[in-house]
Write a protein that holds these residues in place. Sequence first.
Motif, PDB file in Angstrom:
ATOM      1  N   TRP A 173       0.828  -1.200   0.000  1.00 43.65           N
ATOM      2  CA  TRP A 173       0.000   0.000   0.000  1.00 43.65           C
ATOM      3  C   TRP A 173       0.868   1.257   0.000  1.00 43.65           C
ATOM      4  O   TRP A 173       1.968   1.256   0.550  1.00 43.65           O
ATOM      5  CB  TRP A 173      -0.925  -0.012   1.214  1.00 43.65           C
ATOM      6  CG  TRP A 173      -2.042  -0.990   1.034  1.00 43.65           C
ATOM      7  CD1 TRP A 173      -1.947  -2.353   1.047  1.00 43.65           C
ATOM      8  CD2 TRP A 173      -3.407  -0.694   0.752  1.00 43.65           C
ATOM      9  NE1 TRP A 173      -3.170  -2.923   0.812  1.00 43.65           N
ATOM     10  CE2 TRP A 173      -4.095  -1.928   0.629  1.00 43.65           C
ATOM     11  CE3 TRP A 173      -4.120   0.489   0.606  1.00 43.65           C
ATOM     12  CZ2 TRP A 173      -5.452  -2.002   0.350  1.00 43.65           C
ATOM     13  CZ3 TRP A 173      -5.485   0.414   0.348  1.00 43.65           C
ATOM     14  CH2 TRP A 173      -6.131  -0.814   0.224  1.00 43.65           C
ATOM     15  N   PRO A 174       0.388   2.349  -0.614  1.00 40.72           N
ATOM     16  CA  PRO A 174       1.236   3.545  -0.713  1.00 40.72           C
ATOM     17  C   PRO A 174       1.614   4.145   0.638  1.00 40.72           C
ATOM     18  O   PRO A 174       2.626   4.839   0.741  1.00 40.72           O
ATOM     19  CB  PRO A 174       0.391   4.516  -1.541  1.00 40.72           C
ATOM     20  CG  PRO A 174      -1.010   3.998  -1.463  1.00 40.72           C
ATOM     21  CD  PRO A 174      -0.892   2.515  -1.326  1.00 40.72           C
ATOM     22  N   TYR A 188       5.028  16.141  10.925  1.00 43.11           N
ATOM     23  CA  TYR A 188       4.262  14.911  10.727  1.00 43.11           C
ATOM     24  C   TYR A 188       2.972  15.213   9.971  1.00 43.11           C
ATOM     25  O   TYR A 188       2.630  14.529   8.994  1.00 43.11           O
ATOM     26  CB  TYR A 188       3.958  14.283  12.087  1.00 43.11           C
ATOM     27  CG  TYR A 188       3.096  13.037  12.061  1.00 43.11           C
ATOM     28  CD1 TYR A 188       3.676  11.775  12.014  1.00 43.11           C
ATOM     29  CD2 TYR A 188       1.705  13.122  12.111  1.00 43.11           C
ATOM     30  CE1 TYR A 188       2.882  10.622  12.009  1.00 43.11           C
ATOM     31  CE2 TYR A 188       0.909  11.989  12.103  1.00 43.11           C
ATOM     32  CZ  TYR A 188       1.500  10.738  12.058  1.00 43.11           C
ATOM     33  OH  TYR A 188       0.717   9.616  12.052  1.00 43.11           O
ATOM     34  N   GLU A 189       2.238  16.230  10.402  1.00 41.42           N
ATOM     35  CA  GLU A 189       0.973  16.566   9.757  1.00 41.42           C
ATOM     36  C   GLU A 189       1.201  17.003   8.313  1.00 41.42           C
ATOM     37  O   GLU A 189       0.372  16.724   7.430  1.00 41.42           O
ATOM     38  CB  GLU A 189       0.253  17.661  10.535  1.00 41.42           C
ATOM     39  CG  GLU A 189      -0.134  17.286  11.960  1.00 41.42           C
ATOM     40  CD  GLU A 189      -1.105  16.114  12.044  1.00 41.42           C
ATOM     41  OE1 GLU A 189      -1.672  15.715  11.006  1.00 41.42           O
ATOM     42  OE2 GLU A 189      -1.293  15.591  13.152  1.00 41.42           O
ATOM     43  N   SER A 190       2.321  17.682   8.047  1.00 40.23           N
ATOM     44  CA  SER A 190       2.592  18.108   6.673  1.00 40.23           C
ATOM     45  C   SER A 190       2.884  16.903   5.785  1.00 40.23           C
ATOM     46  O   SER A 190       2.485  16.878   4.612  1.00 40.23           O
ATOM     47  CB  SER A 190       3.763  19.094   6.636  1.00 40.23           C
ATOM     48  OG  SER A 190       5.006  18.451   6.890  1.00 40.23           O
ATOM     49  N   ASP A 194       0.698  15.934   2.553  1.00 43.45           N
ATOM     50  CA  ASP A 194       1.263  15.747   1.214  1.00 43.45           C
ATOM     51  C   ASP A 194       0.836  14.413   0.620  1.00 43.45           C
ATOM     52  O   ASP A 194       0.573  14.310  -0.593  1.00 43.45           O
ATOM     53  CB  ASP A 194       2.789  15.822   1.277  1.00 43.45           C
ATOM     54  CG  ASP A 194       3.299  17.239   1.512  1.00 43.45           C
ATOM     55  OD1 ASP A 194       2.503  18.186   1.349  1.00 43.45           O
ATOM     56  OD2 ASP A 194       4.475  17.392   1.869  1.00 43.45           O
ATOM     57  N   MET A 195       0.758  13.369   1.460  1.00 43.52           N
ATOM     58  CA  MET A 195       0.310  12.065   0.969  1.00 43.52           C
ATOM     59  C   MET A 195      -1.164  12.111   0.573  1.00 43.52           C
ATOM     60  O   MET A 195      -1.564  11.509  -0.424  1.00 43.52           O
ATOM     61  CB  MET A 195       0.548  10.996   2.038  1.00 43.52           C
ATOM     62  CG  MET A 195       2.016  10.738   2.304  1.00 43.52           C
ATOM     63  SD  MET A 195       2.279   9.518   3.597  1.00 43.52           S
ATOM     64  CE  MET A 195       1.762   8.017   2.759  1.00 43.52           C
ATOM     65  N   ALA A 196      -1.959  12.839   1.328  1.00 38.44           N
ATOM     66  CA  ALA A 196      -3.367  12.990   0.978  1.00 38.44           C
ATOM     67  C   ALA A 196      -3.522  13.754  -0.335  1.00 38.44           C
ATOM     68  O   ALA A 196      -4.421  13.462  -1.138  1.00 38.44           O
ATOM     69  CB  ALA A 196      -4.112  13.691   2.106  1.00 38.44           C
ATOM     70  N   ALA A 200      -2.574   9.132  -1.921  1.00 37.30           N
ATOM     71  CA  ALA A 200      -2.024   7.920  -1.302  1.00 37.30           C
ATOM     72  C   ALA A 200      -2.786   7.541  -0.038  1.00 37.30           C
ATOM     73  O   ALA A 200      -2.773   6.379   0.372  1.00 37.30           O
ATOM     74  CB  ALA A 200      -0.548   8.116  -0.972  1.00 37.30           C
ATOM     75  N   VAL A 201      -3.439   8.498   0.601  1.00 35.89           N
ATOM     76  CA  VAL A 201      -4.368   8.232   1.701  1.00 35.89           C
ATOM     77  C   VAL A 201      -5.635   9.046   1.440  1.00 35.89           C
ATOM     78  O   VAL A 201      -5.579  10.150   0.881  1.00 35.89           O
ATOM     79  CB  VAL A 201      -3.775   8.599   3.088  1.00 35.89           C
ATOM     80  CG1 VAL A 201      -2.580   7.726   3.404  1.00 35.89           C
ATOM     81  CG2 VAL A 201      -3.389  10.066   3.171  1.00 35.89           C
ATOM     82  N   LEU A 202      -6.765   8.482   1.825  1.00 35.39           N
ATOM     83  CA  LEU A 202      -8.036   9.159   1.599  1.00 35.39           C
ATOM     84  C   LEU A 202      -8.480   9.972   2.799  1.00 35.39           C
ATOM     85  O   LEU A 202      -9.179  10.974   2.657  1.00 35.39           O
ATOM     86  CB  LEU A 202      -9.115   8.128   1.256  1.00 35.39           C
ATOM     87  CG  LEU A 202      -8.913   7.380  -0.065  1.00 35.39           C
ATOM     88  CD1 LEU A 202     -10.012   6.350  -0.255  1.00 35.39           C
ATOM     89  CD2 LEU A 202      -8.885   8.354  -1.238  1.00 35.39           C
TER      90      LEU A 202
END
Length: 356
Positions: A173-174, A188-190, A194-196, A200-202
């Motif tokens: 999984w990504p 961490y939140e950034s 960026d992944m959202a 890569a995450v919903l």
Amino acid sequence: MSERTFGVEEEFLLVDAEGRPAAAAPAVLRGSPEELQPELVTCQVESVTPVCGDVDELLGCLRDQRRQLVEGAAEKGLRLLATGTPPVEDTARLTPGARYRRIADHFRGLMDSVNVCGCHIHVGVPDRETGIGVLNHLRPWLPVLLALSANSPFAEGADTGYASWRYLAMSRWPSGGPPPFAESAEHYESLVGDMAQSGAVLDPANLYWDIRLSPRHPTVEVRVCDVAPTAEEAALLAVLVDGLAATARARLDSGETAEPVSQDVLRADLWRAARDGLAGQCVDPRTRSLRPAGETLLGLLDEVRPQLQDGAKEFAEQTLADVLARGGGAARQRDVLARNGDFAEVVAFLAGQTKA
């Protein structure tokens, strides 16, 4: 240091008399308390303990929840298995619901790898900044926890050659695998943002890192482990994670920063732990040397022993000694198959361990 708390989520397989995954979670869970829940596919169920303050309380909850699920499955002519992957034919079906359908539509063929069962351990933290410090200190120990918990050698009626095939499946999984080292809660939140942005995450709950800040609770959530064969082994994992978190917080209080092991190196260490499990070798994070996994685990126990309290030290010492003597979950499954040559015997063995 504030009061220490922990909790455990366990995922289980429902199987029929031949060991095939059974799409029966809605029927088995009907009328159950809210801490017994469905999962992404209909042949899985999940238990969620309340917040616990000591190992006796936690172990009692784990045993009671397993008992309830075993009895619910038996009423439908089914068995409950604590194993990371289905040993035989996988016929998983998606649990109804808009969120699950959205995940399936977005991630497409990766849904073939979701019928796996893990053990998620939460440890309480006072705030997210402390949580990042704890997360960073725990990162190098993730392979050791995976080696101890590895309990998924078989898939589709064959030996994968790995002790934790579940870990390899989830690593596709990504957002699978270890998180990067985070400099702060804001950093961490950034990273998550960026992944959202890439898709890569919903949503925060769709972040599958091996360790993360819980999106719903004031906890650090360790997600690297296979579901444990027994309630005692699940409690052992929780005690060790709690000890690592308490050790991390003590070091943070003294101004000690965590070693920023690179994500690539950590991913390699995790691959080795998934391959070998408890029967092979594992990188010792204190020395960066490859050692027998049992020795590395005894080193982990030495690391956390000063922080274990309320009977946890004696429990961890005895339970870990028992596991090292019997072998890890993957080795036990392989031993049954080697003696009998029949996956039906493996399924029966797993069902017996789960409810013990």
